[in-house]
Design a protein around this motif. Structure first.
Motif, PDB file in Angstrom:
ATOM      1  N   ASN A 102       0.838  -1.197   0.000  1.00 38.23           N
ATOM      2  CA  ASN A 102       0.000   0.000   0.000  1.00 38.23           C
ATOM      3  C   ASN A 102       0.873   1.247   0.000  1.00 38.23           C
ATOM      4  O   ASN A 102       1.816   1.351   0.783  1.00 38.23           O
ATOM      5  CB  ASN A 102      -0.904  -0.013   1.236  1.00 38.23           C
ATOM      6  N   GLU A 103       0.586   2.177  -0.885  1.00 40.92           N
ATOM      7  CA  GLU A 103       1.323   3.427  -1.050  1.00 40.92           C
ATOM      8  C   GLU A 103       2.766   3.211  -1.525  1.00 40.92           C
ATOM      9  O   GLU A 103       3.575   4.127  -1.481  1.00 40.92           O
ATOM     10  CB  GLU A 103       1.291   4.270   0.225  1.00 40.92           C
ATOM     11  N   LYS A 107      -1.641   3.235  -4.908  1.00 43.00           N
ATOM     12  CA  LYS A 107      -2.074   4.243  -3.930  1.00 43.00           C
ATOM     13  C   LYS A 107      -2.895   3.621  -2.809  1.00 43.00           C
ATOM     14  O   LYS A 107      -2.769   4.009  -1.658  1.00 43.00           O
ATOM     15  CB  LYS A 107      -2.871   5.344  -4.618  1.00 43.00           C
ATOM     16  N   ASP A 108      -3.745   2.671  -3.161  1.00 44.21           N
ATOM     17  CA  ASP A 108      -4.596   2.035  -2.156  1.00 44.21           C
ATOM     18  C   ASP A 108      -4.882   0.602  -2.575  1.00 44.21           C
ATOM     19  O   ASP A 108      -5.054   0.334  -3.769  1.00 44.21           O
ATOM     20  CB  ASP A 108      -5.909   2.817  -2.013  1.00 44.21           C
TER      21      ASP A 108
END
Length: 134
Positions: A102-103, A107-108
């Motif tokens: 994640n990140e 991004k998600d």
């Protein structure tokens, strides 16, 4: 299509259960946070980059073969005839990988639309991950 393959050396780890403070706030334990940072580091160090769009992830978790297994059991484990039914559960391994990326890879983790995961035995414990942008 973009395909990024990377390996996390060592025994597979699952996402730890959330811990709670006396006031009731949830937090992730330090071992899990460290493992998630390692996942992100391995991804970047092995050529990973931030991806946009729909993401497909394939995970192969390889668990160490016990030293005290007899040679027939070891051979069956190496051949994939016996698969690990021990902890951590595959769903917790998936969650650790997704959260660790994640990140870093996306991004998600809501971008992840397909996940496949399996457990194996090996003389070299590790997790092999393939991240693809569909």
């Amino acid at each position: 299509m973009i395909v990024i393959r990377f390996v996390i050396d060592g025994e597979p780890r699952g996402k730890g259960r959330p811990r709670f403070t006396k006031s009731g706030h949830a937090f992730t334990d330090q071992k899990t946070r460290d493992y998630e940072k390692l996942i992100g580091y391995c991804y970047k160090a092995q050529g990973g980059k931030m991806l946009e769009g729909d993401i497909d992830i394939s995970i192969k978790a390889f668990y160490k073969i016990a030293k005290n297994d007899n040679k027939n059991i070891k051979a069956a484990k190496r051949a994939g005839e016996i698969k690990p039914t021990k902890k951590p559960d595959i769903d917790n391994v998936i969650k650790a990988i997704l959260d660790g990326l994640n990140e870093v890879a996306y991004k998600d983790d809501a971008q992840v639309v397909n996940v496949s995961a399996s457990k194996y035995y090996s003389d070299e414990p590790r997790v092999e991950v393939i991240v693809s942008r569909i």
